[in-house]
Design a protein around this motif. Structure first.
Motif, PDB file in Angstrom:
ATOM      1  N   ASP A  77       0.804  -1.221   0.000  1.00  0.00           N
ATOM      2  CA  ASP A  77       0.000   0.000   0.000  1.00  0.00           C
ATOM      3  C   ASP A  77       0.836   1.270   0.000  1.00  0.00           C
ATOM      4  OD1 ASP A  77      -2.630  -1.233   0.195  1.00  0.00           O
ATOM      5  OD2 ASP A  77      -2.008  -1.848   2.204  1.00  0.00           O
ATOM      6  N   GLN A  78       1.997   1.229   0.673  1.00  0.00           N
ATOM      7  CA  GLN A  78       2.807   2.434   0.793  1.00  0.00           C
ATOM      8  C   GLN A  78       4.233   2.045   1.177  1.00  0.00           C
ATOM      9  OE1 GLN A  78       1.006   4.772   3.940  1.00  0.00           O
ATOM     10  NE2 GLN A  78       1.482   3.268   5.507  1.00  0.00           N
ATOM     11  N   ALA A  79       5.127   3.030   1.134  1.00  0.00           N
ATOM     12  CA  ALA A  79       6.528   2.812   1.496  1.00  0.00           C
ATOM     13  C   ALA A  79       6.896   3.711   2.665  1.00  0.00           C
ATOM     14  CB  ALA A  79       7.432   3.114   0.309  1.00  0.00           C
ATOM     15  N   LEU A  80       7.743   3.195   3.531  1.00  0.00           N
ATOM     16  CA  LEU A  80       8.314   3.951   4.643  1.00  0.00           C
ATOM     17  C   LEU A  80       9.820   4.021   4.409  1.00  0.00           C
ATOM     18  CD1 LEU A  80       8.155   5.277   7.474  1.00  0.00           C
ATOM     19  CD2 LEU A  80       8.424   2.964   8.439  1.00  0.00           C
ATOM     20  N   ARG A 103       7.966   6.331  -6.324  1.00  0.00           N
ATOM     21  CA  ARG A 103       6.994   6.961  -7.228  1.00  0.00           C
ATOM     22  C   ARG A 103       6.873   6.189  -8.532  1.00  0.00           C
ATOM     23  NH1 ARG A 103       5.231  12.189  -5.945  1.00  0.00           N
ATOM     24  NH2 ARG A 103       4.807  12.651  -8.131  1.00  0.00           N
ATOM     25  N   GLN A 104       7.968   5.545  -8.974  1.00  0.00           N
ATOM     26  CA  GLN A 104       7.888   4.704 -10.166  1.00  0.00           C
ATOM     27  C   GLN A 104       6.927   3.541  -9.952  1.00  0.00           C
ATOM     28  OE1 GLN A 104      12.281   4.165 -10.829  1.00  0.00           O
ATOM     29  NE2 GLN A 104      11.711   4.509 -12.950  1.00  0.00           N
ATOM     30  N   HIS A 105       6.841   3.062  -8.712  1.00  0.00           N
ATOM     31  CA  HIS A 105       5.922   1.983  -8.381  1.00  0.00           C
ATOM     32  C   HIS A 105       4.554   2.510  -7.960  1.00  0.00           C
ATOM     33  CE1 HIS A 105       8.860  -1.166  -8.781  1.00  0.00           C
ATOM     34  NE2 HIS A 105       9.656  -0.660  -7.858  1.00  0.00           N
ATOM     35  N   ALA A 106       4.347   3.829  -8.076  1.00  0.00           N
ATOM     36  CA  ALA A 106       3.082   4.466  -7.692  1.00  0.00           C
ATOM     37  C   ALA A 106       2.734   4.217  -6.225  1.00  0.00           C
ATOM     38  CB  ALA A 106       1.949   4.012  -8.614  1.00  0.00           C
ATOM     39  N   LEU A 107       3.764   4.175  -5.380  1.00  0.00           N
ATOM     40  CA  LEU A 107       3.548   3.947  -3.955  1.00  0.00           C
ATOM     41  C   LEU A 107       3.608   5.261  -3.189  1.00  0.00           C
ATOM     42  CD1 LEU A 107       5.696   0.783  -3.103  1.00  0.00           C
ATOM     43  CD2 LEU A 107       3.219   0.936  -3.348  1.00  0.00           C
ATOM     44  N   PRO A 108       2.550   5.609  -2.441  1.00  0.00           N
ATOM     45  CA  PRO A 108       2.659   6.737  -1.527  1.00  0.00           C
ATOM     46  C   PRO A 108       3.807   6.489  -0.560  1.00  0.00           C
ATOM     47  CG  PRO A 108       0.381   5.957  -1.672  1.00  0.00           C
ATOM     48  CD  PRO A 108       1.238   4.938  -2.373  1.00  0.00           C
ATOM     49  N   CYS A 109       4.478   7.557  -0.134  1.00  0.00           N
ATOM     50  CA  CYS A 109       5.697   7.386   0.634  1.00  0.00           C
ATOM     51  C   CYS A 109       5.687   8.256   1.889  1.00  0.00           C
ATOM     52  CB  CYS A 109       6.896   7.739  -0.239  1.00  0.00           C
ATOM     53  SG  CYS A 109       8.475   7.236   0.444  1.00  0.00           S
ATOM     54  N   ILE A 110       6.158   7.677   2.991  1.00  0.00           N
ATOM     55  CA  ILE A 110       6.386   8.397   4.241  1.00  0.00           C
ATOM     56  C   ILE A 110       7.893   8.480   4.442  1.00  0.00           C
ATOM     57  CG2 ILE A 110       6.014   8.426   6.742  1.00  0.00           C
ATOM     58  CD1 ILE A 110       3.659   6.434   6.200  1.00  0.00           C
ATOM     59  N   ALA A 164      12.209   0.854   3.684  1.00  0.00           N
ATOM     60  CA  ALA A 164      13.443   1.060   2.918  1.00  0.00           C
ATOM     61  C   ALA A 164      14.368   1.982   3.686  1.00  0.00           C
ATOM     62  CB  ALA A 164      13.109   1.670   1.554  1.00  0.00           C
ATOM     63  N   GLY A 165      15.653   1.889   3.383  1.00  0.00           N
ATOM     64  CA  GLY A 165      16.605   2.788   4.011  1.00  0.00           C
ATOM     65  C   GLY A 165      17.985   2.166   4.097  1.00  0.00           C
ATOM     66  N   PRO A 166      19.029   2.995   4.182  1.00  0.00           N
ATOM     67  CA  PRO A 166      20.397   2.488   4.279  1.00  0.00           C
ATOM     68  C   PRO A 166      20.691   1.953   5.670  1.00  0.00           C
ATOM     69  CG  PRO A 166      20.397   4.873   4.435  1.00  0.00           C
ATOM     70  CD  PRO A 166      18.975   4.469   4.153  1.00  0.00           C
ATOM     71  N   TYR A 213       0.636  -4.610   8.373  1.00  0.00           N
ATOM     72  CA  TYR A 213       1.884  -5.334   8.153  1.00  0.00           C
ATOM     73  C   TYR A 213       2.979  -4.357   7.731  1.00  0.00           C
ATOM     74  CZ  TYR A 213      -1.092  -9.517   7.836  1.00  0.00           C
ATOM     75  OH  TYR A 213      -1.991 -10.528   8.078  1.00  0.00           O
ATOM     76  N   ILE A 214       4.194  -4.651   8.162  1.00  0.00           N
ATOM     77  CA  ILE A 214       5.358  -3.983   7.600  1.00  0.00           C
ATOM     78  C   ILE A 214       6.185  -5.035   6.891  1.00  0.00           C
ATOM     79  CG2 ILE A 214       5.464  -1.999   9.137  1.00  0.00           C
ATOM     80  CD1 ILE A 214       7.494  -3.467  10.821  1.00  0.00           C
ATOM     81  N   MET A 215       6.778  -4.657   5.793  1.00  0.00           N
ATOM     82  CA  MET A 215       7.480  -5.601   4.937  1.00  0.00           C
ATOM     83  C   MET A 215       8.970  -5.289   4.940  1.00  0.00           C
ATOM     84  SD  MET A 215       6.748  -6.498   0.948  1.00  0.00           S
ATOM     85  CE  MET A 215       5.152  -7.215   1.313  1.00  0.00           C
TER      86      MET A 215
END
Length: 292
Positions: A77-80, A103-110, A164-166, A213-215
């Motif tokens: 649903d979205q990305a963090l 944004r390429q995956h059309a995912l809203p992002c936090i 996502a994140g380093p 859920y978090i992935m």
């Protein structure tokens, strides 16, 4: 019985069923015949074989809302996107790459900036001003001090969110805070055969509440070159759009052209200098990319 695939390893799928737990399942041969491959995140129908041993078969894949290829996951649903304010200082160029990818995956992002407990106010203010108009929700928190966790949980509720994140930004600490009181323990995944080892190599879902859920997707932590033409890059900087009608030329790249509305807004302080500099660096990278 319906559930959600939270992990897949070596032909076994681990399906989380609300109020019942995690079942180790195999996919029936019909999927191979139809060239269908279950993905982490898929909603599925399960035939229970043994309630005590938590074993079953996946009998049907329910319709997907979306599916990503790298990593191979479904129904996000979205990305963090998690970065630290300091120690280490955030690479804004890398952050922009993450935002473009989502944004390429059309995912809203936090965008989540961690470690506010050890950051200076000027560092926090700079990041807030840089990303205030980027089209994403921006949060500042401290995983260690548990500051801002409840606000983040509210944004994640009833959604499947990819993280996502380093490395070094406190991602693991934050994920652990979100799991407090979770209905699913990752250690429950097939203890008897120890197929749950080396979890960082596999995408997996962690249930942190009912329908929430978090992935953990290791593929999102290392970015390849995104498939994008240089002429498309400006579309991924939404703060440019209000000023593009003031450009003299249609299809202005906002780099070298005269009478550019975006560059005029930059001079007036209406567009972040850091974001614009990242845009020009990425534009040159795409311009010079070899095509095969």
């Amino acid at each position: 019985m319906q559930g959600k695939i939270i992990k897949g390893i070596a032909g076994f799928y681990y399906v989380h069923i609300e109020d019942k737990g995690i079942y180790e399942c195999k996919a029936k041969g019909i999927f191979r015949k139809d060239k269908q491959k279950p993905l982490v995140g898929d909603d599925v129908e399960v035939e229970i074989l043994d309630d005590l041993e938590k074993e079953g078969n996946i009998t049907a894949l329910l319709p997907r809302r979306n599916a990503l290829l790298r990593p191979a996951v479904a129904n996000v649903d979205q990305a963090l996107v998690i970065f630290s304010i300091t120690k280490p200082a955030p690479s804004l160029n890398l952050l922009d790459r993450f935002l473009i990818m989502m944004r390429q995956h059309a995912l809203p992002c936090i965008i989540c900036f961690n470690k506010q407990d050890i950051a200076e106010e000027k560092e926090r203010r700079m990041l807030a001003e840089t990303y205030e108009n980027c089209g994403c929700k921006v949060l500042f928190l401290s995983a260690i001090k548990e500051e801002g966790i409840e606000e983040l949980k509210a944004l994640l509720k009833h959604k499947t969110t990819t993280v996502a994140g380093p490395s070094g930004v406190g991602k693991s600490s934050l994920v652990n805070r979100l799991q407090s009181g979770t209905v699913m323990e990752t250690g429950d995944i097939s203890r008897k055969v120890e197929r749950g080892r080396h979890t960082t190599r596999h995408s997996q879902l962690l249930a942190i509440g009912e329908g929430t859920y978090i992935m953990d997707t290791p593929g999102f932590s290392s970015l390849g070159i995104f498939e994008l033409e240089k002429e498309e890059l400006a579309e991924f900087y939404p703060e440019f759009q209000p000023f593009e009608p003031n450009c003299r030329f249609k299809g202005c790249s906002h780099v070298n052209e005269p009478v550019c509305g975006v560059k005029a807004a930059l001079k007036q302080g209406l567009i972040s200098k850091a974001r614009y500099e990242n845009y020009t660096l990425l534009y040159e990278e795409l311009k010079n990319r070899k095509k095969y």
